[in-house]
Scaffold this motif. Structure first.
Motif, short mmCIF file in Angstrom:
data_model
loop_
_atom_site.label_atom_id
_atom_site.label_comp_id
_atom_site.label_asym_id
_atom_site.label_seq_id
_atom_site.Cartn_x
_atom_site.Cartn_y
_atom_site.Cartn_z
N ALA A 200 3.89 -5.44 -6.67
CA ALA A 200 5.02 -5.09 -5.81
C ALA A 200 4.83 -3.72 -5.18
CB ALA A 200 6.32 -5.14 -6.61
N GLY A 201 4.33 -2.77 -5.96
CA GLY A 201 4.04 -1.45 -5.41
C GLY A 201 2.98 -1.51 -4.33
N ALA A 202 1.97 -2.36 -4.52
CA ALA A 202 0.93 -2.51 -3.50
C ALA A 202 1.51 -3.09 -2.22
CB ALA A 202 -0.19 -3.41 -4.04
N VAL A 203 2.44 -4.03 -2.34
CA VAL A 203 3.09 -4.60 -1.15
C VAL A 203 3.85 -3.52 -0.39
CG1 VAL A 203 4.88 -6.19 -0.37
CG2 VAL A 203 3.22 -6.93 -2.08
N PHE A 204 4.59 -2.68 -1.10
CA PHE A 204 5.33 -1.60 -0.44
C PHE A 204 4.37 -0.60 0.20
CE2 PHE A 204 8.98 -2.94 -3.04
CZ PHE A 204 9.96 -2.92 -2.06
N ALA A 205 3.25 -0.31 -0.45
CA ALA A 205 2.28 0.61 0.13
C ALA A 205 1.70 0.03 1.42
CB ALA A 205 1.16 0.88 -0.87
N PHE A 206 1.40 -1.26 1.41
CA PHE A 206 0.87 -1.91 2.61
C PHE A 206 1.89 -1.86 3.74
CE2 PHE A 206 0.08 -5.49 5.40
CZ PHE A 206 -1.28 -5.46 5.57
N MET A 207 3.14 -2.18 3.44
CA MET A 207 4.17 -2.16 4.47
C MET A 207 4.38 -0.76 5.02
SD MET A 207 6.99 -4.69 2.75
CE MET A 207 8.22 -4.14 3.94
#
Length: 276
Positions: A200-207
């Motif tokens: 989930a943190g990786a998704v937020f970083a990508f966004m």
């Protein structure tokens, strides 16, 4: 007592209905302007007209046939992927250290991690420009990735730290007592248990990297133009309905990524929830 209860329950129902209605109005106020982009992107006219004159995928075809838009998409994906690969392990390790910290300075350190989220982004962009210019990192991918990593890492720290709430660190001590190395404990014990939170943190970083505009305006050069920069330049120089097609795709992608991040966050909470 029997005379008061029906009135009380009726009042509670009315209050609940009013609250739901108020939330629905706020939701509509926030979301409807964004959703208005979707019908505009299906307009066959060469100008932004609402209501539409018809339905057409003309501007989606123009979008995917444009070399400028496709180069901007490749740049955005390259920078976002590189940022995610750097910010995710950095933020995860910081969140683990923060969760295990017992010092009185913990709130101060947590505030420092969240500083890029609090400081106005234009101030951060100016600071990056004056820092990177003497180092030759302006107008290059390296500087853009570093700047986006600084902005994205706090999101990873917050999400992973939240997934560590309720985590039993005794499992790590047990694995160490059985002879496991620190790297093995991290990768074979801790990472699988908080894996959804890390994802989930990786998704937020990508966004965060994919949608960032202000810092890119100061750091990126003509060859590093990303999708948000391409949209900004298009609005400033010549308003084309192709911008609405790009905006619609961004809205859809962001919604899917946010839904994925929420599902991963809930799964991380279930994994780390203590048994009842």
């Amino acid at each position: 007592m029997t005379l008061v209860t029906p009135y009380r329950s009726r009042g509670q129902r009315l209050a609940r209905t009013g609250l739901i209605g108020f939330v629905a109005l706020v939701f509509a106020f926030l979301v409807l302007p964004t959703l208005a982009i979707i019908p505009l992107s299906l307009n066959p006219s060469s100008f932004l007209v609402f209501p539409d004159d018809g339905v057409s995928l003309r501007w989606y075809r123009v979008l995917f046939a444009s070399p400028d838009w496709m180069r901007a998409l490749r740049n955005s994906l390259a920078v976002a992927v590189a940022t995610t690969l750097i910010a995710t392990p950095l933020g995860t390790l910081a969140a683990i250290g923060l969760a295990r910290m017992r010092s009185r300075a913990k709130p101060v350190i947590a505030g420092l991690f969240a500083a890029p989220l609090v400081v106005p982004v234009v101030v951060v962009a100016i600071a990056f420009y004056f820092l990177f210019a003497p180092l030759g990192l302006v107008n290059g991918f390296a500087g853009l990735v570093i700047a986006h990593t600084v902005l994205a890492t706090p999101f990873v720290v917050i999400v992973v730290h939240a997934s560590l709430q309720g985590f039993d660190f005794g499992l790590l001590r047990a694995a160490s007592s059985l002879g496991a190395r620190p790297s093995t404990v991290l990768l074979r014990v801790l990472a699988p248990l908080i894996g959804p939170g890390i994802a989930a943190g990786a998704v937020f970083a990508f966004m965060t990297s994919f949608d960032e505009t202000v810092v890119a305006l100061f750091i990126a050069g003509p060859e590093q133009r990303t999708i948000p920069l391409q949209m900004f330049e298009g609005v400033r120089e010549q308003i084309s309905p192709a911008i609405t097609a790009a905006a619609t795709l961004l809205v859809i992608a962001s919604s899917l990524l946010l839904g994925t991040a929420e599902l991963l966050r809930r799964r991380a909470e279930r994994l780390n929830r203590p048994p009842s």
